[in-house]
Design a protein around this motif. Structure first.
Motif, PDB file in Angstrom:
ATOM      1  N   LEU A 283      10.948  -1.960   9.185  1.00  0.00           N
ATOM      2  CA  LEU A 283       9.763  -2.570   9.785  1.00  0.00           C
ATOM      3  C   LEU A 283       8.750  -2.934   8.701  1.00  0.00           C
ATOM      4  N   ALA A 284       8.576  -2.054   7.731  1.00  0.00           N
ATOM      5  CA  ALA A 284       7.637  -2.340   6.639  1.00  0.00           C
ATOM      6  C   ALA A 284       8.039  -3.610   5.896  1.00  0.00           C
TER       7      ALA A 284
ATOM      8  N   ALA B 166       3.438 -11.011   6.116  1.00  0.00           N
ATOM      9  CA  ALA B 166       2.208 -11.134   5.334  1.00  0.00           C
ATOM     10  C   ALA B 166       2.308 -12.304   4.361  1.00  0.00           C
ATOM     11  N   LEU B 167       3.464 -12.440   3.727  1.00  0.00           N
ATOM     12  CA  LEU B 167       3.679 -13.540   2.787  1.00  0.00           C
ATOM     13  C   LEU B 167       3.614 -14.888   3.498  1.00  0.00           C
TER      14      LEU B 167
ATOM     15  N   ALA C 253      -2.466 -12.234   7.227  1.00  0.00           N
ATOM     16  CA  ALA C 253      -1.780 -11.782   6.018  1.00  0.00           C
ATOM     17  C   ALA C 253      -2.242 -10.384   5.627  1.00  0.00           C
ATOM     18  N   THR C 254      -3.552 -10.166   5.651  1.00  0.00           N
ATOM     19  CA  THR C 254      -4.091  -8.861   5.268  1.00  0.00           C
ATOM     20  C   THR C 254      -3.684  -7.786   6.262  1.00  0.00           C
ATOM     21  N   ARG C 255      -3.673  -8.134   7.542  1.00  0.00           N
ATOM     22  CA  ARG C 255      -3.289  -7.162   8.574  1.00  0.00           C
ATOM     23  C   ARG C 255      -1.841  -6.722   8.392  1.00  0.00           C
ATOM     24  N   CYS C 256      -0.931  -7.673   8.238  1.00  0.00           N
ATOM     25  CA  CYS C 256       0.481  -7.329   8.078  1.00  0.00           C
ATOM     26  C   CYS C 256       0.725  -6.567   6.786  1.00  0.00           C
ATOM     27  N   TYR C 257       0.033  -6.986   5.730  1.00  0.00           N
ATOM     28  CA  TYR C 257       0.200  -6.306   4.439  1.00  0.00           C
ATOM     29  C   TYR C 257      -0.215  -4.842   4.545  1.00  0.00           C
ATOM     30  N   ARG C 258      -1.355  -4.584   5.143  1.00  0.00           N
ATOM     31  CA  ARG C 258      -1.843  -3.204   5.248  1.00  0.00           C
ATOM     32  C   ARG C 258      -0.924  -2.351   6.113  1.00  0.00           C
TER      33      ARG C 258
ATOM     34  N   VAL D 193       2.228  -1.516   3.940  1.00  0.00           N
ATOM     35  CA  VAL D 193       1.945  -0.515   2.907  1.00  0.00           C
ATOM     36  C   VAL D 193       1.750   0.863   3.531  1.00  0.00           C
ATOM     37  N   ALA D 194       1.082   0.918   4.671  1.00  0.00           N
ATOM     38  CA  ALA D 194       0.857   2.203   5.337  1.00  0.00           C
ATOM     39  C   ALA D 194       2.168   2.825   5.808  1.00  0.00           C
ATOM     40  N   LEU D 195       3.070   2.006   6.311  1.00  0.00           N
ATOM     41  CA  LEU D 195       4.361   2.528   6.751  1.00  0.00           C
ATOM     42  C   LEU D 195       5.146   3.120   5.589  1.00  0.00           C
TER      43      LEU D 195
END
Length: 358
Positions: free
Chosen positions: A231-232, A239-240, A251-256, A259-261
């Motif tokens: 999923l990550a 995000a890309l 993009a920022t939402r998906c990226y964060r 990274v959190a996952l």
């Protein structure tokens, strides 16, 4: 009888007879799987416990099964290939003995060997990989878990060789198989990996629409199944795409989220996650952050026997360093040493010389 029926029947018989040791033997692999993302070292230790218990109980099929599981855990949970090839070869030789003619995981042991070769040096081992895949294609049933595994191996090998048409063919065959699968749980499990593969194929082609479609479809299934690492990766691809399309908020939402996952699990992400994350920063005009991603990848794979990925990571570091005007002799020598550990170092060495001339 399916590949798993033998395991279930063994467990039921142990329960009926009140045989606590054999019941534990039958259940250890379930416990190991539960730890695959949260604590892969624990999963590996439980597989080793199963191997020792099987030997003590004089259960050769279970002993081989847990040897197979140890290889699987090293390949997929730990992504540590340093010692895996010897064990994978030993298992392959063992399962060829007549006493294992009906062993339910016989073909998966051969698949382990393919995965080991692909993960270590796919170009260098291309001959043995092709032979093993051809053997499996003739032995594996047209439906079921083993066919998914074979198609996944064919897809990944083709990606590593740059044969993206062949890789997509294998991925589409896997989706077709899932569409007709009477076991929806198994279908969803393998569909996650298939969409992750399609996302990587689309990125390598520069197919942004295909990348978006594969990543979004894969995210939906990954959330159903609960595969956090995959999923990550799928979120990082999204995000890309969002950054490419100018949607910086998404993009920022998906990226964060991605990274959190990754931060919450201990299973390392695969190379495509690092590729997506690096491309995300490069697309944002942040080559220094992209370089830190490659440093993190190198810390993950360096010295783990993943010779091809380590070499490619070092070449990508050199590319970024060259673009920044900061390529050093030490960078070049590290990449050169990694290339020389490959069985066929010609192409990466040539790429390194090209980078030095930039």
């Amino acid at each position: 009888m399916s590949a798993w029926d033998w395991f279930d029947l063994y467990e039921i018989d142990a329960m009926r007879r009140g045989d606590a040791e054999r019941l534990r033997l039958a259940r250890l692999h379930h416990q190991a799987y539960e730890h695959r993302e949260s604590d892969p070292d624990r999963a590996l230790a439980l597989a080793a416990d199963g191997r020792r218990l099987a030997e003590a109980l004089r259960e050769p099929w279970w002993a081989l099964y847990y040897d197979h599981y140890r290889v699987h855990a090293l390949l997929h949970f730990k992504q540590d290939y340093r010692d895996v090839l010897d064990l994978a070869v030993r298992n392959t030789l063992e399962v060829r003995k007549p006493s294992y003619g009906e062993f339910p995981r016989r073909l998966r042991i051969h698949d382990d060997l393919v995965s080991a070769y692909v993960g270590i040096d796919p170009v260098g081992y291309a001959g043995p990989i092709r032979q093993a895949l051809a053997y499996l294609d003739g032995e594996v049933p047209a439906i079921g878990e083993d066919r998914y595994m074979l198609l996944g191996g064919q897809r990944q090998f083709a990606v590593e060789l740059g044969d993206l048409d062949r890789a997509e063919w294998a991925a589409r065959k896997s989706l077709d198989l899932a569409d007709g699968d009477e076991d929806p749980g198994m279908a969803r499990h393998f569909t996650v990996f298939t969409y992750a593969g399609l996302a990587e194929i689309a990125w390598r082609r520069g197919d942004w629409a295909g990348l978006r479609d594969a990543a979004e479809a894969g995210e939906e299934v990954a959330r159903q199944v609960g595969h956090k690492v995959e999923l990550a990766g799928l979120l990082m691809w999204q995000a890309l795409v969002a950054r490419h399309e100018g949607n910086e908020e998404n993009a920022t939402r998906c990226y964060r989220q991605a990274v959190a996952l990754v931060a919450r699990v201990r299973m390392p992400p695969d190379s495509s996650y690092f590729d997506a994350k690096c491309a995300f920063h490069e697309r944002g005009g942040q080559p220094e952050r992209a370089l830190r991603v490659r440093d993190a990848e190198l810390a993950t794979v360096g010295g783990k026997g993943r010779l091809a990925q380590e070499c490619r990571c070092l070449l990508q570091r050199c590319r970024l360093q060259a673009a920044l005007g900061a390529l050093t002799d030490e960078d070049v020598e590290a990449a050169r040493e990694a290339a020389r550990r490959l069985r066929e170092p010609g192409a990466p060495l040539a790429e390194l010389e090209r980078l030095r001339g930039l």
